[in-house]
Enzyme design. Structure first.
Site, PDB file in Angstrom:
ATOM      1  N   ILE A  15       0.827  -1.202   0.000  1.00  0.00           N
ATOM      2  CA  ILE A  15       0.000   0.000   0.000  1.00  0.00           C
ATOM      3  C   ILE A  15       0.867   1.261   0.000  1.00  0.00           C
ATOM      4  O   ILE A  15       0.536   2.264  -0.629  1.00  0.00           O
ATOM      5  CB  ILE A  15      -0.992   0.002   1.192  1.00  0.00           C
ATOM      6  N   SER A  37      11.332   0.725   7.600  1.00  0.00           N
ATOM      7  CA  SER A  37      10.778  -0.606   7.363  1.00  0.00           C
ATOM      8  C   SER A  37      11.739  -1.668   7.869  1.00  0.00           C
ATOM      9  O   SER A  37      12.953  -1.497   7.784  1.00  0.00           O
ATOM     10  CB  SER A  37      10.504  -0.834   5.879  1.00  0.00           C
ATOM     11  N   ARG A  38      11.192  -2.760   8.372  1.00  0.00           N
ATOM     12  CA  ARG A  38      12.029  -3.891   8.783  1.00  0.00           C
ATOM     13  C   ARG A  38      12.532  -4.680   7.582  1.00  0.00           C
ATOM     14  O   ARG A  38      13.493  -5.432   7.689  1.00  0.00           O
ATOM     15  CB  ARG A  38      11.247  -4.843   9.692  1.00  0.00           C
ATOM     16  N   LYS A  92      -5.772   2.888   7.192  1.00  0.00           N
ATOM     17  CA  LYS A  92      -6.927   2.182   7.713  1.00  0.00           C
ATOM     18  C   LYS A  92      -6.611   0.683   7.831  1.00  0.00           C
ATOM     19  O   LYS A  92      -5.795   0.175   7.058  1.00  0.00           O
ATOM     20  CB  LYS A  92      -8.167   2.435   6.855  1.00  0.00           C
ATOM     21  N   ASP A 170     -10.695  -6.183   6.521  1.00  0.00           N
ATOM     22  CA  ASP A 170      -9.735  -5.172   6.065  1.00  0.00           C
ATOM     23  C   ASP A 170     -10.301  -4.430   4.860  1.00  0.00           C
ATOM     24  O   ASP A 170     -10.374  -3.193   4.878  1.00  0.00           O
ATOM     25  CB  ASP A 170      -8.386  -5.818   5.745  1.00  0.00           C
TER      26      ASP A 170
END
Length: 313
Positions: A15, A37-38, A92, A170
């Site tokens: 996303i 970010s990992r 969201k 979701d």
């Protein structure tokens, strides 16, 4: 001239890459200064950090962050950002639970920073015209059909079927974000049935019956196993005709006649989200509507759970 808001993007999954990066690049109100970010690497020459603590320790100048992580881990990251005095954009659903979002709202108010619980589907082309058309009409009944292919939209993303990942809710919460925006009266869960794969912790399908405050029935059908054409439709029958929102709110028609169809790709809502985020940051206010999340929580409270066949990618 007002300086751009210095923004860090946290969570570099699908996303973020498909929607957030293009939207940020197209809006002069923001200057993307870092990513976190990992798993992913840096975006071009941007500074890249493995977690929010490394971002904080770096000393990079930050005004705001946009959180695109799975909902299960979002509260702790948002709380750390708010501690720094950074404004926060929540993808969201805004959190894994209602209590988390309310706590973040209160923390942001105490720290005097802006918190934005974003609902991208509300920014689809047909939503506000639909809201205006329905405002002075009597709703007799409505149907919500939200069926899509999880393998296409969330390929291999196991988090969505883990506890707190929402499963079919979701995408389903997108439908509820539109319904709670356009319908003129509050809606309440009356009946609910949820299909839970034998090997997963979140649902793959659901059927929910709502009633609005006047007693009008609203039926919702969610399924994550749709193949072929996807279905993102809301149909509202009123005393003055039938309104249909198709393609996730992008196409509005009244009694079969097209009232709004912008064409192009579905999910063009993110520039609108970032314009709204910039506006609330500049105004020093927050925008935290938990209505869609509350309806998901109420659905689980009322639901009958059916165990169905195991789901594999």
């Amino acid at each position: 001239m007002t300086a751009p808001i210095r923004l860090a993007l946290i969570g570099m999954g699908k996303i973020a890459r498909d929607q957030h990066l293009p939207a940020i690049a197209g809006i002069s109100s923001f200057d993307l200064v870092a990513t976190v970010s990992r798993h992913g690497g840096p975006e071009g020459d941007l500074p890249f950090f493995p977690d929010i603590d490394a971002l904080i320790d770096s000393g990079v100048g930050i005004d705001a962050v946009a959180l695109c992580t799975p909902p299960q881990v979002r509260r702790a990251i948002a709380a750390r950002a708010i501690e720094q005095g950074w404004h926060v954009f929540l993808e969201k659903p805004p959190g894994a639970t209602l209590a988390e979002v309310v706590a973040l709202r209160d923390q942001a108010a105490a720290r005097e920073v802006s918190l934005f619980a974003s609902w991208h589907s509300r920014y689809a082309e047909g939503v506000e015209p639909a809201r205006a058309w329905l405002a002075d009409r009597t709703v007799r009944r409505a149907t919500i059909t939200w069926r899509e292919d999880v393998r296409h939209w969330h390929p291999g993303q196991d988090w969505i079927f883990e506890a707190g990942g929402f499963g079919v809710f979701d995408p389903g919460i997108n439908a509820l974000s539109i319904a709670t925006r356009i319908l003129p009266h509050p809606m309440f869960v009356d009946t609910a049935e949820i299909d839970l794969p034998a090997n997963r912790a979140a649902p793959i399908a659901a059927r929910v019956g709502f009633l609005d405050a006047t007693g009008a029935p609203i039926a919702m059908d969610l399924d994550f196993r749709q193949e072929g054409p996807q279905s993102w439709d809301i149909v509202v029958e009123t005393d003055a005709g039938t309104l249909t929102l198709a393609r996730g709110g992008a196409e509005l028609s009244i009694d079969g006649g097209t009232a709004a169809d912008p064409g192009g790709e579905l999910h063009g809502e993110y520039p609108g989200l970032y314009r709204r985020f910039a506006a609330i940051v500049r105004a020093g206010v927050s925008d935290v509507d938990v209505g869609p999340l509350r309806l998901v929580a109420d659905t689980f409270l009322r639901a009958r759970i059916n165990t169905v066949a195991a789901f594999e990618w």
